[in-house]
Design a protein around this motif. Sequence first.
Motif, PDB file in Angstrom:
ATOM      1  N   VAL A 103       0.867  -1.173   0.000  1.00  0.00           N
ATOM      2  CA  VAL A 103       0.000   0.000   0.000  1.00  0.00           C
ATOM      3  C   VAL A 103       0.903   1.221   0.000  1.00  0.00           C
ATOM      4  O   VAL A 103       1.740   1.390   0.899  1.00  0.00           O
ATOM      5  N   VAL A 104       0.752   2.064  -1.021  1.00  0.00           N
ATOM      6  CA  VAL A 104       1.709   3.144  -1.269  1.00  0.00           C
ATOM      7  C   VAL A 104       0.983   4.481  -1.406  1.00  0.00           C
ATOM      8  O   VAL A 104       0.040   4.592  -2.203  1.00  0.00           O
ATOM      9  N   PRO A 105       1.400   5.516  -0.668  1.00  0.00           N
ATOM     10  CA  PRO A 105       0.812   6.835  -0.902  1.00  0.00           C
ATOM     11  C   PRO A 105       1.278   7.382  -2.246  1.00  0.00           C
ATOM     12  O   PRO A 105       2.394   7.108  -2.680  1.00  0.00           O
ATOM     13  N   TYR A 106       0.417   8.117  -2.924  1.00  0.00           N
ATOM     14  CA  TYR A 106       0.818   8.719  -4.198  1.00  0.00           C
ATOM     15  C   TYR A 106       1.958   9.723  -3.981  1.00  0.00           C
ATOM     16  O   TYR A 106       2.879   9.808  -4.791  1.00  0.00           O
ATOM     17  N   VAL A 109       6.923  10.502  -0.163  1.00  0.00           N
ATOM     18  CA  VAL A 109       7.273  10.833   1.216  1.00  0.00           C
ATOM     19  C   VAL A 109       7.928   9.618   1.845  1.00  0.00           C
ATOM     20  O   VAL A 109       7.527   8.485   1.582  1.00  0.00           O
ATOM     21  N   ALA A 110       8.959   9.842   2.658  1.00  0.00           N
ATOM     22  CA  ALA A 110       9.757   8.735   3.176  1.00  0.00           C
ATOM     23  C   ALA A 110       9.298   8.229   4.535  1.00  0.00           C
ATOM     24  O   ALA A 110       9.331   7.027   4.799  1.00  0.00           O
ATOM     25  N   ASP A 111       8.883   9.134   5.404  1.00  0.00           N
ATOM     26  CA  ASP A 111       8.653   8.753   6.801  1.00  0.00           C
ATOM     27  C   ASP A 111       7.166   8.767   7.144  1.00  0.00           C
ATOM     28  O   ASP A 111       6.421   9.651   6.697  1.00  0.00           O
ATOM     29  N   TYR A 112       6.762   7.794   7.930  1.00  0.00           N
ATOM     30  CA  TYR A 112       5.346   7.673   8.304  1.00  0.00           C
ATOM     31  C   TYR A 112       4.850   8.919   9.020  1.00  0.00           C
ATOM     32  O   TYR A 112       3.684   9.302   8.881  1.00  0.00           O
ATOM     33  N   ASN A 148       9.139  -0.905   6.508  1.00  0.00           N
ATOM     34  CA  ASN A 148      10.520  -0.704   6.922  1.00  0.00           C
ATOM     35  C   ASN A 148      10.862   0.766   6.716  1.00  0.00           C
ATOM     36  O   ASN A 148      10.794   1.273   5.602  1.00  0.00           O
ATOM     37  N   GLN A 149      11.217   1.427   7.788  1.00  0.00           N
ATOM     38  CA  GLN A 149      11.511   2.857   7.733  1.00  0.00           C
ATOM     39  C   GLN A 149      13.017   3.085   7.675  1.00  0.00           C
ATOM     40  O   GLN A 149      13.725   2.916   8.664  1.00  0.00           O
ATOM     41  N   HIS A 160      10.408   6.407  -0.658  1.00  0.00           N
ATOM     42  CA  HIS A 160       8.955   6.446  -0.877  1.00  0.00           C
ATOM     43  C   HIS A 160       8.312   5.381  -0.003  1.00  0.00           C
ATOM     44  O   HIS A 160       8.448   4.180  -0.262  1.00  0.00           O
ATOM     45  N   LEU A 161       7.631   5.826   1.005  1.00  0.00           N
ATOM     46  CA  LEU A 161       7.024   4.929   1.996  1.00  0.00           C
ATOM     47  C   LEU A 161       6.087   3.918   1.333  1.00  0.00           C
ATOM     48  O   LEU A 161       5.361   4.247   0.403  1.00  0.00           O
ATOM     49  N   HIS A 162       6.117   2.696   1.839  1.00  0.00           N
ATOM     50  CA  HIS A 162       5.190   1.664   1.352  1.00  0.00           C
ATOM     51  C   HIS A 162       4.981   0.635   2.452  1.00  0.00           C
ATOM     52  O   HIS A 162       5.919   0.239   3.139  1.00  0.00           O
TER      53      HIS A 162
END
Length: 204
Positions: A103-106, A109-112, A148-149, A160-162
């Motif tokens: 699940v990936v934000p469009y 951005v790297a960090d939650y 994984n951050q 890119h956060l996922h």
Amino acid sequence: MTGSPDQPSADDQGGVPESPYAPDEVVVQDGVGVPDPFMRLWTPHRMAYIEGENKPTSDKAGSGCPFCRLPGLPDADALIVHRGEAAYAVLNLYPYNPGHLMVVPYRHVADYTELTAAEVTDVSELTRQAMQAVRAVSAAHGFNIGMNQGEIAGAGIAAHLHQHVVPRWAGDTNFMPAIAHTKVLPQLLSETRALLAKSWPTAP
């Protein structure tokens, strides 16, 4: 019909060629290293992952980031299962288990902690829907869910956060991954994507 060591042939029914060697015989082949009694299950497609194919060389947003690029492609080409308002669900190209989703934000951005409230809501809702879709298609017994951050934590694409959604079944950690470090995936990713997309639940 049995072929020679240099040219084994299959039987008339198109089966697997018979081995000309005894089961416990070690075959010495010139120039390929020290022989041993182990068979090999070759998975050359994994080399793309090992060599970093599709891994961005920059942390910046744009076409160099696969997670930024995928939403611009047709769903079938990108393996996108579902598109939400602030995030999307896509199959992992190098899955740990069949049906492994991300699940990936469009937004790049790297960090939650950098997600907006709307992005947090959409990532959470798509994760819930992903679980429902996978259960409907394959009756998963459980899931590993998480992100994984940072590279130090194992993120393959840290910029890119996922969030990973990995289906689990009793006995899925059998001898293949534990001893052979190999996963057996019984279905093409395109077929898995189509099944999950068809079974994706509607938002409440």
